[in-house]
Design an enzyme around this catalytic site. Structure first.
Site, PDB file in Angstrom:
ATOM      1  N   GLY A  16       0.821  -1.206   0.000  1.00  0.00           N
ATOM      2  CA  GLY A  16       0.000   0.000   0.000  1.00  0.00           C
ATOM      3  C   GLY A  16       0.847   1.244   0.000  1.00  0.00           C
ATOM      4  N   SER A  17       0.219   2.358  -0.286  1.00  0.00           N
ATOM      5  CA  SER A  17       0.897   3.652  -0.285  1.00  0.00           C
ATOM      6  C   SER A  17       0.993   4.191   1.129  1.00  0.00           C
ATOM      7  CB  SER A  17       0.104   4.647  -1.125  1.00  0.00           C
ATOM      8  OG  SER A  17       0.080   4.261  -2.464  1.00  0.00           O
ATOM      9  N   ASN A  18       1.931   5.097   1.337  1.00  0.00           N
ATOM     10  CA  ASN A  18       2.029   5.737   2.645  1.00  0.00           C
ATOM     11  C   ASN A  18       2.703   7.095   2.513  1.00  0.00           C
ATOM     12  OD1 ASN A  18       4.998   5.210   2.895  1.00  0.00           O
ATOM     13  ND2 ASN A  18       4.272   3.104   2.930  1.00  0.00           N
ATOM     14  N   PRO A  52       4.040   6.715  -3.123  1.00  0.00           N
ATOM     15  CA  PRO A  52       2.771   6.254  -3.666  1.00  0.00           C
ATOM     16  C   PRO A  52       2.763   4.776  -4.045  1.00  0.00           C
ATOM     17  CG  PRO A  52       3.923   7.553  -5.291  1.00  0.00           C
ATOM     18  CD  PRO A  52       4.733   7.620  -4.027  1.00  0.00           C
TER      19      PRO A  52
END
Length: 183
Positions: free
Chosen positions: A39-41, A61
């Protein structure tokens, strides 16, 4: 089709699409992780915790490497920054989109996390006698020669045929089958 449901593709075309999809699933990821949990962070550190006293932004992203890339590094810079020409920004943008999507200027930084949108469209093309059939008329295919340089092996040369919508995936599947890759 003769079964009265014009919205459904012919059975043969459906089988070809299923075969292309199965072949794509068999190609191992060559670049970047392939994880359902990926996932993005983004995160920010308060200026209270930095040497400069200014906040620090980190943005990832989580878009894997691909060719062609959806990103390109870019900058918008005036020779001299003035009210009439205020641009002095750098970062990354999407190909064909003006401006900087993720980046910074002298005052602020910005970013976003990625939702994993669908960024590819597939078209079912009718190919007859080396042409795509568009509105009942033949539209010639464009072709180009490609060479993939293989480290420690022989180069692979092939021809890419394309319609107005892009390369024919069925040709890629056929080329893989000729080399004994996929089924």
């Amino acid at each position: 089709s003769d079964d009265g449901d014009a919205a459904l593709p012919p059975q043969a075309a459906a089988q070809v699409l299923a075969g292309v999809g199965a072949g794509l699933e068999e190609i191992p990821p060559m670049l970047g992780p392939d994880s359902a949990g990926l996932g993005s962070n983004s995160w920010v550190v308060s200026g209270e915790h930095t040497a400069s006293g200014l906040p620090l932004l980190a943005n990832d992203p989580h878009l894997g490497a691909q060719m062609p890339s959806v990103w390109h590094q870019t900058g918008l810079h005036c020779t001299q920054v003035t009210e009439q020409c205020p641009f002095d920004v750098t970062g990354f943008a999407f190909a064909g989109l003006p401006g900087v999507v993720i980046g910074h200027n002298a005052d602020i930084a910005w970013g976003f996390t990625n939702l994993g949108p669908d960024v590819a469209d597939l078209y079912l093309e009718r190919i007859e006698d080396g042409a795509a059939v568009v509105d009942g008329e033949p539209e010639p295919l464009s072709t180009r020669a490609e060479t993939v340089e293989v480290a420690g092996g022989e180069d692979v040369e092939f021809t890419v045929r394309s319609t107005r919508h892009g390369p024919l995936l069925s040709d890629a599947r056929a080329a893989l089958e000729l080399r004994g890759i996929g089924a």
